[in-house]
Design a protein around this motif. Structure first.
Motif, short mmCIF file in Angstrom:
data_model
loop_
_atom_site.label_atom_id
_atom_site.label_comp_id
_atom_site.label_asym_id
_atom_site.label_seq_id
_atom_site.Cartn_x
_atom_site.Cartn_y
_atom_site.Cartn_z
N VAL A 1 4.27 0.94 -9.57
CA VAL A 1 3.54 -0.19 -10.19
C VAL A 1 3.37 0.29 -11.61
N ARG A 2 3.63 -0.28 -12.59
CA ARG A 2 3.41 0.20 -14.04
C ARG A 2 2.31 -0.74 -14.63
N LEU A 3 1.36 -0.07 -15.31
CA LEU A 3 0.25 -1.01 -15.93
C LEU A 3 0.64 -1.15 -17.23
N ASP A 4 -0.22 -2.22 -17.87
CA ASP A 4 -0.25 -2.47 -19.31
C ASP A 4 -1.44 -1.78 -19.93
N VAL A 5 -2.03 -0.90 -19.08
CA VAL A 5 -3.39 -0.37 -19.74
C VAL A 5 -3.61 1.23 -19.35
N PRO A 6 -4.11 1.89 -20.24
CA PRO A 6 -4.42 3.30 -19.57
C PRO A 6 -5.69 3.44 -18.47
N PRO B 1 -11.59 -0.29 -14.31
CA PRO B 1 -13.12 -0.40 -13.59
C PRO B 1 -13.05 0.42 -12.21
N ALA B 2 -14.05 1.57 -12.30
CA ALA B 2 -14.23 2.30 -11.26
C ALA B 2 -14.88 1.71 -9.97
N THR C 1 0.84 -1.35 -0.04
CA THR C 1 0.06 -0.05 -0.05
C THR C 1 0.88 1.12 -0.09
N GLY C 2 0.57 2.22 -0.77
CA GLY C 2 0.99 3.38 -0.58
C GLY C 2 2.06 3.54 -1.93
N MET C 3 2.28 2.69 -2.66
CA MET C 3 3.11 2.59 -3.95
C MET C 3 2.35 3.44 -4.84
N PRO C 4 3.02 4.44 -5.68
CA PRO C 4 2.51 5.06 -6.73
C PRO C 4 2.19 3.91 -7.98
N VAL C 5 1.02 4.28 -8.60
CA VAL C 5 0.70 3.64 -9.79
C VAL C 5 0.72 4.35 -11.22
N ILE C 6 1.33 3.97 -12.02
CA ILE C 6 1.60 4.76 -13.44
C ILE C 6 0.88 3.80 -14.33
N ASP C 7 -0.17 4.54 -15.15
CA ASP C 7 -0.78 3.81 -16.44
C ASP C 7 -0.06 3.62 -17.45
N ALA C 8 -0.27 2.88 -18.66
CA ALA C 8 0.40 2.79 -19.88
C ALA C 8 0.68 3.81 -20.55
N ALA D 1 -4.85 -7.95 -11.44
CA ALA D 1 -3.42 -8.49 -11.59
C ALA D 1 -2.86 -8.62 -12.84
N ASP D 2 -3.36 -9.06 -13.77
CA ASP D 2 -2.93 -9.22 -15.11
C ASP D 2 -2.65 -8.13 -16.04
N TRP D 3 -3.23 -7.25 -15.41
CA TRP D 3 -2.92 -5.74 -16.15
C TRP D 3 -1.80 -5.16 -15.40
N ILE D 4 -1.15 -5.76 -14.50
CA ILE D 4 0.33 -5.08 -14.05
C ILE D 4 1.50 -5.43 -15.00
N ALA D 5 2.16 -4.34 -15.50
CA ALA D 5 3.26 -4.61 -16.49
C ALA D 5 4.49 -5.12 -15.59
N THR D 6 4.88 -4.00 -14.58
CA THR D 6 6.04 -4.40 -13.80
C THR D 6 5.98 -3.62 -12.52
N VAL D 7 6.56 -4.10 -11.51
CA VAL D 7 6.93 -3.41 -10.21
C VAL D 7 8.30 -3.17 -9.88
N ALA D 8 8.78 -2.00 -10.32
CA ALA D 8 10.11 -1.53 -10.01
C ALA D 8 10.34 -0.01 -9.41
N ASP D 9 11.37 0.16 -8.91
CA ASP D 9 11.62 1.34 -8.43
C ASP D 9 10.69 1.92 -7.41
N GLY D 10 10.03 0.91 -6.59
CA GLY D 10 8.92 1.46 -5.62
C GLY D 10 7.72 1.99 -6.48
#
Length: 122
Positions: free
Chosen positions: A109-114, A119-120, A15-22, A98-107
């Protein structure tokens, strides 16, 4: 096997990790990390009668996760997901399978999707 890889990836998220979209946009931070449960295929609907005790009333109004339609909730529970909030205020809380997560690096989370594809929360 992709699901096992998804579970190893999601186990590195906190928890607290930033999430970056595609598209490279920070959409918020992780509020909840839920590992997948292959036996979770349905979501229990709340009972119509909350009961008469205060404890039963509190339990009946507790928020169930994930807060999405039942078919999507079953998929998220089965495969694992993140709940992300903050960042893009117009989105509110969103769920990341979970299957939309591309990578977890440098603290991060990067996603495969915009972000628009996530889903909201209802």
């Amino acid at each position: 096997m992709r699901q096992q890889g998804d579970q190893q990836t999601i186990s590195r998220i906190t928890t607290g990790m930033p999430v970056i979209d595609a598209d490279g946009v920070e959409i918020g931070t992780v509020d909840l990390v839920q590992r997948g449960d292959p036996n979770a295929v349905t979501v229990q609907a709340p009972t119509a009668d909350p009961g008469s005790s205060l404890d039963e009333l509190i339990e009946s109004t507790a928020v169930e996760e994930p807060g999405v339609p039942a078919d999507l909730a079953a998929r998220l529970l089965h495969g694992g997901y993140l709940k992300v909030s903050g960042g893009l205020a117009d989105l509110g809380a969103v769920y990341v399978p979970a299957d939309w997560i591309a990578t977890v690096a440098d603290g991060r989370v990067r996603l495969d999707v915009p972000a628009a594809d996530l889903p909201a929360e209802e």
